[in-house]
Scaffold this motif. Structure first.
Motif, mmCIF file in Angstrom:
data_model
loop_
_atom_site.group_PDB
_atom_site.id
_atom_site.type_symbol
_atom_site.label_atom_id
_atom_site.label_comp_id
_atom_site.label_asym_id
_atom_site.label_seq_id
_atom_site.Cartn_x
_atom_site.Cartn_y
_atom_site.Cartn_z
ATOM 1 N N THR A 79 4.812 11.996 2.882
ATOM 2 C CA THR A 79 6.143 11.453 2.639
ATOM 3 C C THR A 79 6.276 10.081 3.280
ATOM 4 O O THR A 79 6.756 9.129 2.663
ATOM 5 N N LEU A 80 5.824 10.001 4.550
ATOM 6 C CA LEU A 80 5.867 8.707 5.243
ATOM 7 C C LEU A 80 5.019 7.675 4.508
ATOM 8 O O LEU A 80 5.409 6.510 4.391
ATOM 9 N N THR A 85 9.785 7.405 -1.053
ATOM 10 C CA THR A 85 9.822 8.628 -0.253
ATOM 11 C C THR A 85 9.754 9.860 -1.153
ATOM 12 O O THR A 85 9.042 10.821 -0.847
ATOM 13 N N PHE A 134 6.916 6.315 1.719
ATOM 14 C CA PHE A 134 7.935 5.390 2.240
ATOM 15 C C PHE A 134 7.296 4.028 2.539
ATOM 16 O O PHE A 134 7.798 2.975 2.121
#
Lengths: 318, 301
Positions: free
Chosen positions: A218-219, A106, A222
């Motif tokens: 960001t996702l 992340t 992740f």
């Protein structure tokens, strides 16, 4: 010629992402050449091998929907693998490792997103540079040698089967369903679509373009960390090489599945079948005795042909 | 100007820090080391000026060394190398300009195709390069090592193309439009943009092949991995030299200085025994830093 091309039926066929055709062709090839390979157990093993790629593709399609690209997956994969396998956290529990890996992914994704969304740096440059920094860093820490072993429970989970279906494949399938719902049902999913269609129009309609791009990256970081966990569980040892070609395969599968920069017609299931096509492709190429160089050429040609397929269509509609 | 100052500061530091640096042997060695990067960066610049990137240069270099190391006479392999380079450039350019494929996807795909072919031709490094190539790189003329002449010739040709011809002017015009969000600007003024972009890719491939020939002469064999990550070094050099990656702004002298800065950096890191893995990471950081300092309007790719 043009009368045939403009025929509604053919137009409709052209709208189907190439992944489905490739998948069908490969399935038929395999069925003719090696019919005995088409049983659930053997296919399960082959498909299980591409589960990390399948998860990474979800990240790739998310960023490609907002006209960006993420090539940093290889670096995230290596870093997560190193953290888990090198024994720098002796005796740490599984939740700790998982939490740490997801946090790493992340954070890297957030950095990518910030550089791309706020600083407006070219996404290719940022994510490639991040990737080679991480790879160089990990290889320095491990002096170029494979670090060590992965705690055995990760590999145990990886090997569980639910009926004929291996758990990693089910996990990948579940994540794909979640991603499909996420993109179609949430506000953020609509933002992604509108930013992909036209960032300027989205901006003037009140869509937070920057925030959407940053959040998408960001996702993606992740999800890349999740893919790294699956990959680490699958190889069960530390490695400083494995997975470096995954980002590019992910790009290939995404384009094959009908998601090209900003255009998401393939949805989430197009790229899903893109990954399945790659699983079959590797099987078919191995059974016909084609080596790694041949696979590289095939990857390149698939990316190129799929991109040309979409390029021609866009130029016609303009 | 800033990169030039960095280069000078870097050399002064290295000269004071290590004894070997200012030896004439190391300096000539430095020129020879820097030359492939200088040539590749100049090639890359043609494409960067119109606001695109060519990611296929790394494998094209490996491919060139593999072709030269084939068991064939030099008068066959050397023209073949440039023929293939023109082909690669043409197909990149045609796919991008006529078939409407994004440059990054097209050249990324091309990178993999070439890499695969190279690995088939030459799975591991080996073979011998024609004598004429080795002579023209390793030898010396009037007591001056050949790499110096290579540098002068390449810079002159590139200068003529970029800053002394209509072709170069058109490239800058197209890039300026792209950088300002109006990709049609140059075409609207009557510049044949597709043809010029196509030629930019061909020029990039040809310079890259030249760098490959030079490198083959240095390593005296073919190596499928010699060009690995060269595209990133070339892009870094172009960016350090002040060329805007969004297109339209840049200069040849900047690119040459940028490539020299990068070469000095790796020469210095080698002399001070920095781990090669850390060197890769530092180069990546440098790329991130330089490109992060540039501003552009477009978001995303």
């Amino acid at each position: 010629m043009s009368a045939i091309v403009k025929h509604p039926f053919l137009q409709r066929l052209l709208r189907v992402p190439p992944a489905y055709y490739v998948f069908a062709i490969l399935l038929i090839t395999l069925w003719i050449a090696r019919p005995h390979m088409l049983n659930a157990n053997i296919m399960g093993i082959f498909i299980r091998q591409v589960a990390p790629l399948g998860v990474l593709v979800l990240a790739q399609l998310l960023v490609m929907r907002v006209k960006s690209i993420d090539l940093s997956g290889g670096g995230i994969l290596l870093l997560v693998n190193y953290v888990i396998s090198s024994g720098i956290f002796p005796g740490a529990s599984m939740p700790f490792f998982i939490g740490l890996s997801l946090a790493i992914g992340t954070a890297i994704g957030l950095f990518n997103g910030w550089m791309i969304g706020k600083r407006r740096v070219s996404a290719v440059i940022v994510t490639l540079a991040v990737s080679i920094i991480l790879v160089g860093f990990v290889q320095y820490l491990s002096s170029g040698k494979p670090p060590g072993d992965v705690p055995s429970y990760l590999n145990d989970i990886y090997n569980i089967k639910w009926g004929p279906a291996p758990v990693p494949v089910l996990f990948w399938f579940a994540l794909t369903v979640v991603m499909a719902l996420f993109l179609s049902k949430t506000v953020f999913g609509r933002y992604v679509t509108s930013v992909g269609e036209n960032p300027e129009a989205a901006h003037f309609s009140g869509v937070p373009v920057e925030r959407t791009v940053i959040l998408a990256h960001t996702l993606a970081g992740f999800i890349a960390a999740v893919a790294a966990l699956v990959q680490t569980a699958s190889i069960a040892v530390g490695s400083v090489r494995v997975g470096l070609d995954l980002p590019i395969l992910a790009v290939a599968a995404t384009i094959l599945g009908g998601v090209v920069f900003g255009r998401g017609e393939g949805g989430v299931w197009g790229p899903f079948f893109g990954v399945l096509s790659f699983a079959l492709l590797f099987v078919v190429m191995t059974t016909f005795g084609i080596d790694d160089p041949g696979k590289l050429i095939a990857q390149g040609l698939i990316i190129l042909l799929a991109a040309i397929f979409y390029g021609i269509r866009t130029s016609r509609s303009n | 100007m800033l990169p030039l100052l960095i280069a000078i500061a870097n050399s002064v530091y290295l000269g004071l820090r290590t004894d070997q640096f200012l030896g004439s042997e190391n300096l000539f060695n430095l020129i020879a080391q820097a030359m492939p990067l200088v040539i590749t960066a100049i090639g890359q610049m043609f494409v960067v000026v119109v606001g695109d990137l060519d990611l296929s240069v790394g494998s094209l270099i490996s491919f060139t060394t593999a072709i030269l190391a084939l068991d064939a006479p030099g008068y066959v392999t050397i023209p073949a190398v440039f023929l293939f380079a023109v082909l690669v450039g043409l197909s990149n350019g045609l796919v991008i300009t006529r078939l409407n494929v994004h440059p990054i996807i097209a050249t990324l795909a091309m990178q993999y195709v070439i890499l695969g072919i190279t690995r088939i031709l030459r799975p591991v490094s080996g073979g011998t390069v024609p004598d004429i190539v080795i002579q023209s790189v390793g030898g010396s003329l009037f007591g001056v090592p050949m790499p110096v002449f290579w540098g002068i010739a390449v810079v002159l040709v590139a200068w003529k193309l970029l800053h002394g011809s209509r072709f170069g002017l058109h490239l800058f015009a197209i890039g300026g439009g792209v950088a300002n969000g109006t990709p049609d600007a140059a075409r609207n003024f009557g510049v044949p943009d597709r043809r010029n972009i196509l030629l930019a890719y061909v020029a990039c491939s040809c310079f890259t092949a030249l760098a490959g020939v030079f490198l083959a002469g240095r390593i005296v064999s073919g190596d499928p991995n010699v060009g690995l990550l060269f595209e990133l070094d070339a892009i870094t050099a172009v960016a350090v030299g002040g060329t805007q990656l969004s297109g339209g702004i840049g200069s040849l002298q900047g690119t040459v200085i940028g490539a020299l800065v990068l070469a000095l950096l790796s020469n210095g890191m080698n002399l001070t025994n920095v781990s090669p893995f850390i060197q890769t990471a530092i180069k990546g950081g440098l790329l991130l830093l330089v490109v992060g300092l540039q501003t552009r309007k477009k978001m995303g790719l």
